[in-house]
Enzyme design. Structure first.
Site, PDB file in Angstrom:
ATOM      1  N   LYS A  17       0.832  -1.207   0.000  1.00  0.00           N
ATOM      2  CA  LYS A  17       0.000   0.000   0.000  1.00  0.00           C
ATOM      3  C   LYS A  17       0.866   1.257   0.000  1.00  0.00           C
ATOM      4  O   LYS A  17       0.531   2.263  -0.615  1.00  0.00           O
ATOM      5  CB  LYS A  17      -0.790   0.000   1.308  1.00  0.00           C
ATOM      6  CG  LYS A  17      -2.271   0.117   1.159  1.00  0.00           C
ATOM      7  CD  LYS A  17      -2.958   0.203   2.503  1.00  0.00           C
ATOM      8  CE  LYS A  17      -2.373  -0.665   3.576  1.00  0.00           C
ATOM      9  NZ  LYS A  17      -2.475  -0.269   4.928  1.00  0.00           N
ATOM     10  N   CYS A 385      26.875   4.218  11.660  1.00  0.00           N
ATOM     11  CA  CYS A 385      26.435   4.247  13.045  1.00  0.00           C
ATOM     12  C   CYS A 385      27.073   3.140  13.887  1.00  0.00           C
ATOM     13  O   CYS A 385      28.232   3.248  14.232  1.00  0.00           O
ATOM     14  CB  CYS A 385      24.906   4.257  13.128  1.00  0.00           C
ATOM     15  SG  CYS A 385      24.356   5.013  14.661  1.00  0.00           S
ATOM     16  N   HIS A 511      23.217   8.653   9.675  1.00  0.00           N
ATOM     17  CA  HIS A 511      22.590   7.705   8.735  1.00  0.00           C
ATOM     18  C   HIS A 511      22.316   8.369   7.380  1.00  0.00           C
ATOM     19  O   HIS A 511      21.224   8.898   7.159  1.00  0.00           O
ATOM     20  CB  HIS A 511      21.264   7.210   9.318  1.00  0.00           C
ATOM     21  CG  HIS A 511      21.441   6.342  10.516  1.00  0.00           C
ATOM     22  ND1 HIS A 511      21.529   4.970  10.436  1.00  0.00           N
ATOM     23  CD2 HIS A 511      21.563   6.655  11.824  1.00  0.00           C
ATOM     24  CE1 HIS A 511      21.691   4.479  11.653  1.00  0.00           C
ATOM     25  NE2 HIS A 511      21.716   5.476  12.509  1.00  0.00           N
ATOM     26  N   GLU A 513      21.689   7.051   4.650  1.00  0.00           N
ATOM     27  CA  GLU A 513      20.697   6.325   3.842  1.00  0.00           C
ATOM     28  C   GLU A 513      19.321   6.993   3.885  1.00  0.00           C
ATOM     29  O   GLU A 513      18.535   6.866   2.953  1.00  0.00           O
ATOM     30  CB  GLU A 513      20.596   4.849   4.277  1.00  0.00           C
ATOM     31  CG  GLU A 513      19.995   4.560   5.649  1.00  0.00           C
ATOM     32  CD  GLU A 513      20.983   4.673   6.809  1.00  0.00           C
ATOM     33  OE1 GLU A 513      22.048   5.297   6.622  1.00  0.00           O
ATOM     34  OE2 GLU A 513      20.683   4.159   7.901  1.00  0.00           O
TER      35      GLU A 513
END
Ligand code: GLN
Length: 539
Positions: A17, A385, A511, A513
């Site tokens: 979804k 991290c 982070h 990403e």
């Protein structure tokens, strides 16, 4: 007038979804509308921060430090926007504010009830996002499955919102599963019929149905869904499994999703898909036509569930398109690298190693072995991290000679806690939302690889940690060849490390990403992949 699109899910969870929501948002945005998205998570947790990534997938972190469901990562990536905590509404948040208001006396004299107090609070939160962002379209994805007890107050709230804003300004899209019977290949519509029936009992009539299936829906299947679920045939959209999520906007647009939605909400359409999505089409072409291959090992701890590393996988996908290189990912359980020769056995034929973030002692020694293998064999290593922290530990043990060096997270008795609790973390005993969280400035030193990669002196990156490099050891590390090329503004926090004389040995405490975008990969990821390609080509 803001237009609202409520996306619900039927039959079972995990239908994708979130990708349908993100794709629709992107399609509408490409027609010039400002679009934002809200994710409703009907669990009692206030946020996703305390949930196990192994069960729920990655915890995504927003700029303001809110820890959220990974779907918000997809919204940010597909819509090219930056969201905030208000864009994730959870039962925990809603109940907490209603109970706080009750205690403050805001409902004096009243019996506080789910209807209207909880439902009003839900809609107040949805309106807040609509008003503050002034978006033309607000997408609201309802987590969970229609029929769940947890989601019913949210569905009731959206039924009321529909009544408030009217038919032209709000529509319901119901996403369901259309199973295909293996033996005869017949597409079954009964689960869809039942979940639409469940929606109707709460007073919601879906305007459209997106049928998720292994294959495209047959015209006869669409006819049946149309008949039994009372939606026009062109409002039944087929969403077959796609090879990659980046193809989904194209598939849904070709199925008529954009046209139908825009028509229904009276949004004017000026151009077709090809014109609006030129850059996206180029991205997709590059993504789908790689010219060479590399293998990257991800040494993690939740490897049985790829979603636990969703943003890493996405960031590498963005690099795949940017470099036209097929990146074969090998997910390795760090515990398997703890056995003798484990690292050698599992890493000898990879072109690069990625060590993501994580928590807890399990598998730590395996990650340290992976760092050691990368450092001594000159394999490109990128660590994030916790990965950054174990790179520091490995260096302390094997270069500085502190055999028992560790992070105090894993050994609080170690004589050499080279990674230690952040001062701001001392004395904190509550776990929810208490880490160092969100975007903070990182200052890069000129003349370093990090500076060259980012091409600027100051960057903003998102954080999520409690531990950091212990400053007492900083000089010793630097004297032995470790360069802390990025630091916090007060220079007290080491944010990026790199190693002199190694082709690519980089780690970051933050982070990257989370900020990678399809057409704008995270700089450190891209530099890593370029180093991996160079190694593969023997450069
Ligand atoms: N467990 C480490 C810390 O809290 C690393 C956290 C992470 O990787 N996100 O500092």
């Amino acid at each position: 007038m803001t237009k609202f699109i409520i996306i619900t899910g039927g039959v079972l969870s995990g239908l994708g979804k979130g990708v349908v929501t993100s794709s629709l948002g992107m399609l509408l945005k490409s027609h010039g509308f400002s679009v934002t998205a809200i994710k409703v998570d009907p669990y009692l947790n206030c946020d996703a921060g305390t949930m196990n990534p192994f069960e729920h997938g990655e915890v995504f972190v927003l700029n303001d430090g809110t820890e959220v469901d990974l779907d918000l990562g997809n919204y940010e990536r597909f819509l090219g926007i930056e969201l905030c905590g208000d864009d994730n509404i959870t039962t925990g948040k809603v109940y907490r504010s209603v109970i706080e208001k009750e205690r403050a006396g805001e409902y004096l004299g009243k019996t506080v009830q789910i209807i209207p107090h909880i439902t009003d609070e839900i809609n107040r939160r949805i309106w807040k996002v609509a008003d503050e962002t002034e978006s033309d379209v607000v997408l609201v994805e309802m987590g969970g499955t229609v029929g769940d007890i947890e989601s019913s107050p949210f569905l009731e709230a959206s039924r009321q919102l529909h009544m408030e804003v009217g038919d032209d300004n709000l529509m319901f899209i119901h996403t369901t599963l259309v199973p295909v019977m293996d033996v005869v290949g017949e597409q079954k519509t009964k689960p869809t019929q039942h979940s639409v029936k469940a929606l109707r009992t709460i007073g919601i009539e879906p305007d459209m149905i997106v049928g998720r299936s292994k294959v495209e829906l047959e015209p006869s299947t669409k006819r049946k869904i149309s008949l039994f679920c009372d939606v026009p045939q062109e409002a039944v959209i087929s969403s077959p499994n796609a090879d990659n999520i980046y193809r989904v906007p194209r598939i849904l647009d070709a199925e008529g999703l954009t046209d139908y939605v825009m028509d229904k909400l009276k949004l004017e359409k000026e151009n077709g898909f090809d014109e609006c999505m030129k850059d996206w089409k180029e991205f997709l072409h590059n993504y789908e036509n790689p010219e060479s291959d590399v293998t990257i090992a991800l040494v993690g701890k939740y490897c049985d569930l790829e979603d636990a590393y969703a943003s890493h996988v996405e960031a590498l996908s963005h690099c795949r398109a940017a470099t036209r290189t097929n990146i074969e990912m090998r997910f390795l359980e760090s515990e398997d690298l703890e056995e003798e020769d484990g690292a050698e056995k599992l890493l000898k034929d990879v072109d690069g190693i990625l060590i993501p973030g994580g928590f807890g002692t399990r598998g730590i020694e395996g990650k340290i072995n992976a760092v050691n293998y990368a450092r001594t064999n000159e394999i490109p290593l990128f660590s994030i991290c916790l990965g950054f922290q174990v790179s520091v530990v490995e260096f302390a043990r094997n270069v500085l000679g502190y055999e028992d060096a560790n992070s105090s997270e894993f050994d609080h008795k170690t004589k050499h806690p080279v990674i230690d609790l952040l001062p701001m973390q001392r004395g904190i005993d509550k776990m929810g939302g208490t880490m160092r969280l969100g975007a903070e400035k990182v200052v890069l030193d000129e003349g370093t690889k990090a500076f060259e990669i980012y091409g600027e002196e100051e960057i903003q990156e998102r954080h999520r940690h409690r531990y950091e490099v212990n400053l007492e050891y900083k000089d010793e590390f630097e004297e032995s060849g470790m360069i802390f090329s990025g630091k916090s503004s007060n220079k007290k926090r080491m944010e990026i490390l790199e190693l002199e004389g190694h082709p690519f040995f980089m780690g970051c405490q933050f982070h990257p990403e989370f900020k990678s975008r399809p057409m704008d990969p995270a700089p450190l990821f891209l530099a890593f992949v370029e180093a991996v390609i160079a190694r593969r080509n023997g450069e």
